[in-house]
Scaffold this motif. Structure first.
Motif, mmCIF file in Angstrom:
data_model
loop_
_atom_site.group_PDB
_atom_site.id
_atom_site.type_symbol
_atom_site.label_atom_id
_atom_site.label_comp_id
_atom_site.label_asym_id
_atom_site.label_seq_id
_atom_site.Cartn_x
_atom_site.Cartn_y
_atom_site.Cartn_z
ATOM 1 N N MET A 1 -7.294 13.401 19.219
ATOM 2 C CA MET A 1 -8.595 12.331 18.880
ATOM 3 C C MET A 1 -8.159 11.381 19.881
ATOM 4 S SD MET A 1 -10.847 11.246 16.197
ATOM 5 C CE MET A 1 -11.423 12.900 15.794
ATOM 6 N N PRO A 2 -9.056 10.873 20.961
ATOM 7 C CA PRO A 2 -7.782 9.228 20.603
ATOM 8 C C PRO A 2 -8.095 8.198 20.147
ATOM 9 C CG PRO A 2 -10.408 9.535 21.618
ATOM 10 C CD PRO A 2 -10.425 10.826 21.288
ATOM 11 N N MET A 3 -6.945 7.470 20.164
ATOM 12 C CA MET A 3 -7.329 6.151 19.293
ATOM 13 C C MET A 3 -8.300 5.343 19.264
ATOM 14 S SD MET A 3 -3.779 2.914 19.011
ATOM 15 C CE MET A 3 -4.766 2.103 21.125
ATOM 16 N N THR A 4 -8.447 4.736 18.289
ATOM 17 C CA THR A 4 -10.031 3.961 18.288
ATOM 18 C C THR A 4 -9.688 2.752 19.460
ATOM 19 O OG1 THR A 4 -10.740 4.314 16.032
ATOM 20 C CG2 THR A 4 -11.593 2.516 16.832
ATOM 21 N N GLU A 5 -10.548 1.745 19.850
ATOM 22 C CA GLU A 5 -10.008 0.592 20.638
ATOM 23 C C GLU A 5 -10.647 -0.665 20.393
ATOM 24 O OE1 GLU A 5 -11.491 1.252 24.647
ATOM 25 O OE2 GLU A 5 -9.288 3.091 25.390
ATOM 26 N N ASN A 6 -11.675 -0.042 19.817
ATOM 27 C CA ASN A 6 -12.172 -1.426 18.886
ATOM 28 C C ASN A 6 -12.328 -1.031 17.743
ATOM 29 O OD1 ASN A 6 -13.117 -3.025 20.781
ATOM 30 N ND2 ASN A 6 -15.591 -3.323 20.434
ATOM 31 N N VAL A 7 -11.563 -1.823 16.162
ATOM 32 C CA VAL A 7 -11.414 -1.426 15.489
ATOM 33 C C VAL A 7 -12.671 -2.382 14.168
ATOM 34 C CG1 VAL A 7 -10.351 -1.035 13.794
ATOM 35 C CG2 VAL A 7 -9.320 -0.674 15.992
ATOM 36 N N ILE A 8 -13.053 -1.321 13.385
ATOM 37 C CA ILE A 8 -14.189 -2.631 12.921
ATOM 38 C C ILE A 8 -13.159 -2.356 11.018
ATOM 39 C CG2 ILE A 8 -15.759 -2.114 11.446
ATOM 40 C CD1 ILE A 8 -17.910 0.015 13.059
ATOM 41 N N ILE A 9 -12.985 -3.721 10.593
ATOM 42 C CA ILE A 9 -12.053 -3.808 9.312
ATOM 43 C C ILE A 9 -13.065 -4.111 8.036
ATOM 44 C CG2 ILE A 9 -10.469 -5.240 8.235
ATOM 45 C CD1 ILE A 9 -9.210 -5.941 11.105
ATOM 46 N N THR A 10 -13.063 -3.460 7.353
ATOM 47 C CA THR A 10 -13.989 -3.819 6.237
ATOM 48 C C THR A 10 -12.558 -4.403 4.824
ATOM 49 O OG1 THR A 10 -15.310 -2.190 6.397
ATOM 50 C CG2 THR A 10 -15.912 -2.787 4.668
ATOM 51 N N CYS A 11 -13.734 -5.260 4.305
ATOM 52 C CA CYS A 11 -12.764 -6.005 3.284
ATOM 53 C C CYS A 11 -13.397 -5.439 1.744
ATOM 54 C CB CYS A 11 -12.739 -7.163 2.922
ATOM 55 S SG CYS A 11 -11.028 -8.094 2.514
ATOM 56 N N ALA A 12 -12.683 -4.612 1.341
ATOM 57 C CA ALA A 12 -13.138 -4.332 -0.432
ATOM 58 C C ALA A 12 -13.286 -5.667 -1.041
ATOM 59 C CB ALA A 12 -13.070 -2.831 -0.428
ATOM 60 N N LEU A 13 -13.939 -6.333 -1.460
ATOM 61 C CA LEU A 13 -13.439 -7.922 -1.958
ATOM 62 C C LEU A 13 -12.331 -7.387 -3.468
ATOM 63 C CD1 LEU A 13 -16.529 -9.591 -0.937
ATOM 64 C CD2 LEU A 13 -14.187 -9.786 0.171
ATOM 65 N N THR A 14 -13.472 -6.810 -4.805
ATOM 66 C CA THR A 14 -12.927 -6.828 -5.276
ATOM 67 C C THR A 14 -13.633 -5.823 -6.620
ATOM 68 O OG1 THR A 14 -13.543 -7.864 -7.881
ATOM 69 C CG2 THR A 14 -15.210 -7.594 -6.920
ATOM 70 N N GLY A 15 -13.995 -4.666 -6.507
ATOM 71 C CA GLY A 15 -14.113 -3.309 -6.479
ATOM 72 C C GLY A 15 -14.053 -3.489 -8.046
ATOM 73 N N ALA A 16 -14.192 -1.792 -9.038
ATOM 74 C CA ALA A 16 -14.349 -2.351 -10.192
ATOM 75 C C ALA A 16 -13.308 -1.679 -11.113
ATOM 76 C CB ALA A 16 -15.603 -1.233 -10.213
ATOM 77 N N GLY A 17 -12.266 -1.711 -10.618
ATOM 78 C CA GLY A 17 -10.645 -1.419 -11.374
ATOM 79 C C GLY A 17 -10.313 -2.826 -12.185
ATOM 80 N N ASP A 18 -9.676 -1.782 -13.298
ATOM 81 C CA ASP A 18 -9.323 -3.120 -13.976
ATOM 82 C C ASP A 18 -7.667 -3.980 -13.064
ATOM 83 O OD1 ASP A 18 -8.308 -4.235 -16.649
ATOM 84 O OD2 ASP A 18 -7.216 -3.469 -17.301
ATOM 85 N N THR A 19 -8.027 -5.143 -12.454
ATOM 86 C CA THR A 19 -7.709 -5.217 -11.804
ATOM 87 C C THR A 19 -7.238 -6.772 -11.803
ATOM 88 O OG1 THR A 19 -9.256 -6.060 -9.813
ATOM 89 C CG2 THR A 19 -7.517 -4.035 -9.572
ATOM 90 N N VAL A 20 -8.391 -7.856 -12.447
ATOM 91 C CA VAL A 20 -8.979 -9.013 -13.140
ATOM 92 C C VAL A 20 -7.391 -9.745 -13.393
ATOM 93 C CG1 VAL A 20 -10.224 -10.719 -14.040
ATOM 94 C CG2 VAL A 20 -11.312 -8.923 -12.747
ATOM 95 N N ARG A 21 -7.201 -8.808 -14.051
ATOM 96 C CA ARG A 21 -5.926 -9.397 -15.635
ATOM 97 C C ARG A 21 -4.350 -9.280 -14.904
ATOM 98 N NH1 ARG A 21 -10.261 -8.378 -18.626
ATOM 99 N NH2 ARG A 21 -9.928 -6.202 -17.719
ATOM 100 N N LYS A 22 -4.542 -8.442 -13.240
ATOM 101 C CA LYS A 22 -3.429 -8.327 -13.162
ATOM 102 C C LYS A 22 -2.534 -8.909 -11.759
ATOM 103 C CE LYS A 22 -3.468 -3.031 -14.282
ATOM 104 N NZ LYS A 22 -3.658 -1.961 -13.342
ATOM 105 N N SER A 23 -4.108 -9.891 -11.074
ATOM 106 C CA SER A 23 -3.973 -10.836 -10.328
ATOM 107 C C SER A 23 -5.040 -11.797 -10.154
ATOM 108 C CB SER A 23 -3.994 -9.826 -8.692
ATOM 109 O OG SER A 23 -4.317 -11.085 -7.250
ATOM 110 N N PRO A 24 -3.970 -13.234 -10.033
ATOM 111 C CA PRO A 24 -5.229 -14.328 -9.928
ATOM 112 C C PRO A 24 -6.493 -14.461 -8.771
ATOM 113 C CG PRO A 24 -2.803 -15.289 -9.224
ATOM 114 C CD PRO A 24 -3.083 -13.278 -9.696
ATOM 115 N N HIS A 25 -6.102 -13.717 -7.756
ATOM 116 C CA HIS A 25 -6.401 -13.720 -7.121
ATOM 117 C C HIS A 25 -8.339 -13.124 -6.660
ATOM 118 C CE1 HIS A 25 -3.796 -16.286 -5.352
ATOM 119 N NE2 HIS A 25 -2.900 -15.061 -5.082
ATOM 120 N N VAL A 26 -8.168 -11.851 -7.214
ATOM 121 C CA VAL A 26 -9.309 -10.765 -7.531
ATOM 122 C C VAL A 26 -10.306 -11.627 -7.953
ATOM 123 C CG1 VAL A 26 -10.175 -9.246 -9.101
ATOM 124 C CG2 VAL A 26 -8.023 -8.754 -8.269
ATOM 125 N N PRO A 27 -11.786 -12.111 -6.873
ATOM 126 C CA PRO A 27 -12.470 -12.650 -7.444
ATOM 127 C C PRO A 27 -13.555 -11.924 -8.812
ATOM 128 C CG PRO A 27 -13.102 -12.041 -5.568
ATOM 129 C CD PRO A 27 -11.794 -11.333 -5.862
#
Length: 297
Positions: A1-27
């Motif tokens: 399978m050929p390498m992707t030439e036009n790459v779509i980047i998705t940013c998953a911003l905050t999720g539902a995990g217990d991350t808020v207390r692990k980093s001040p940057h989690v919105p």
């Protein structure tokens, strides 16, 4: 399978995990989540994947009003980005291992259709459809998404004209997603997100990813991500196998050991990796074309 030439980047911003207390940057608040979406788009993300949280506690939420506020705030800035709303919330079942009919705190379990009010309200470009049940980590936490729930959810999403992103946590879920396609409950082009390294789903193993890619239906669009320190290696791994990529604080909090990241920084790193292996980063309009979405309104 050929390498992707036009790459779509998705940013998953905050999720539902217990991350808020692990980093001040989690919105947490709608304003913070929307600001992170705008910053991620400016850094090169064509798509933002959005969960919401209770502004007071930071706990995950299904409140449609919070989704509406986030989406409206993003649109008010004029930012060109593809909106991808989670529809996976409402599948959590925590049982007492000694009395499995007793549900413990943390349970939030509703029908497939009850997971979609914000999608019906906002009609985003994309919403997710988690394609099966899973032992979600250690302990007694289950994610529940049965075939009946999935058929009902897929049918409703199809009626709404929203593109489902099929979240695949293991090979059996990919098998069932192909069954939904065979039953006419999914429209082409199908869009898959291959989710790796979530205990106890598919491991973040290149051989497993290759096997899952081999199982995809003809013409499928796909991306993949892995958790934690594997997030950035998986950017290259996905592109080399012909896929797109996802990064963000939902899946990983660090740029390197001890260096806590922002969403925009993770996108910037993904852009650098993408370009360093000879690919280019897709614009939101290019992403819409590739994913079979309506032009920007």
């Amino acid at each position: 399978m050929p390498m992707t030439e036009n790459v779509i980047i998705t940013c998953a911003l905050t999720g539902a995990g217990d991350t808020v207390r692990k980093s001040p940057h989690v919105p947490v608040t709608p304003e913070q989540i929307a600001r992170n979406a705008v910053e991620a788009a400016a850094a090169g993300a064509a798509v933002v994947h959005i969960h919401v949280r209770d502004p007071e506690t930071g706990d995950p939420s299904r409140d449609p009003r919070l989704y509406r506020e986030v989406v409206e705030r993003v649109k008010e800035t004029g930012t060109d980005v593809v909106i991808n709303l989670t529809a996976g919330m409402g599948g959590d079942l925590v049982i007492d291992p000694d009395d499995p009919l007793t549900h413990l705190p943390g349970t939030d379990l509703v029908s497939g259709l009850e997971r979609l009010p914000h999608v019906e309200d906002l009609l985003p470009d994309i919403c997710t459809l988690d394609c099966g049940s899973l032992n979600f980590g250690d302990g007694s936490n289950l994610y529940v998404s049965t075939p009946d729930m999935l058929r009902a959810g897929a049918r409703r999403i199809q009626e709404l004209g929203v593109r489902p992103e099929l979240e695949i946590f293991d090979t059996g879920q990919l098998w069932f997603a192909k069954q939904l396609l065979a039953e006419g409950l999914l429209d082409d082009p199908t869009v898959f997100q291959l989710c790796m390294g979530i205990p106890w789903g598919a491991p973040a193993d290149p051989g497993v990813l290759q096997s899952m890619v081999n199982m995809l239906p003809e013409g499928a669009r796909w991306a993949s991500f892995a958790l934690g320190r594997m997030q950035m290696p998986w950017v290259a791994q996905s592109i080399l196998l012909g896929g797109h990529v996802r990064v963000g604080l939902e899946d990983n909090l660090y740029l390197g050991k001890g260096n806590k990241a922002t969403n925009a920084q993770l996108v910037e790193r993904a852009v650098t990796l993408t370009e360093s292996i000879g690919a280019r980063v897709a614009t939101p309009d290019e992403a819409r074309t590739a994913l079979g979405l309506e032009p920007r309104k």
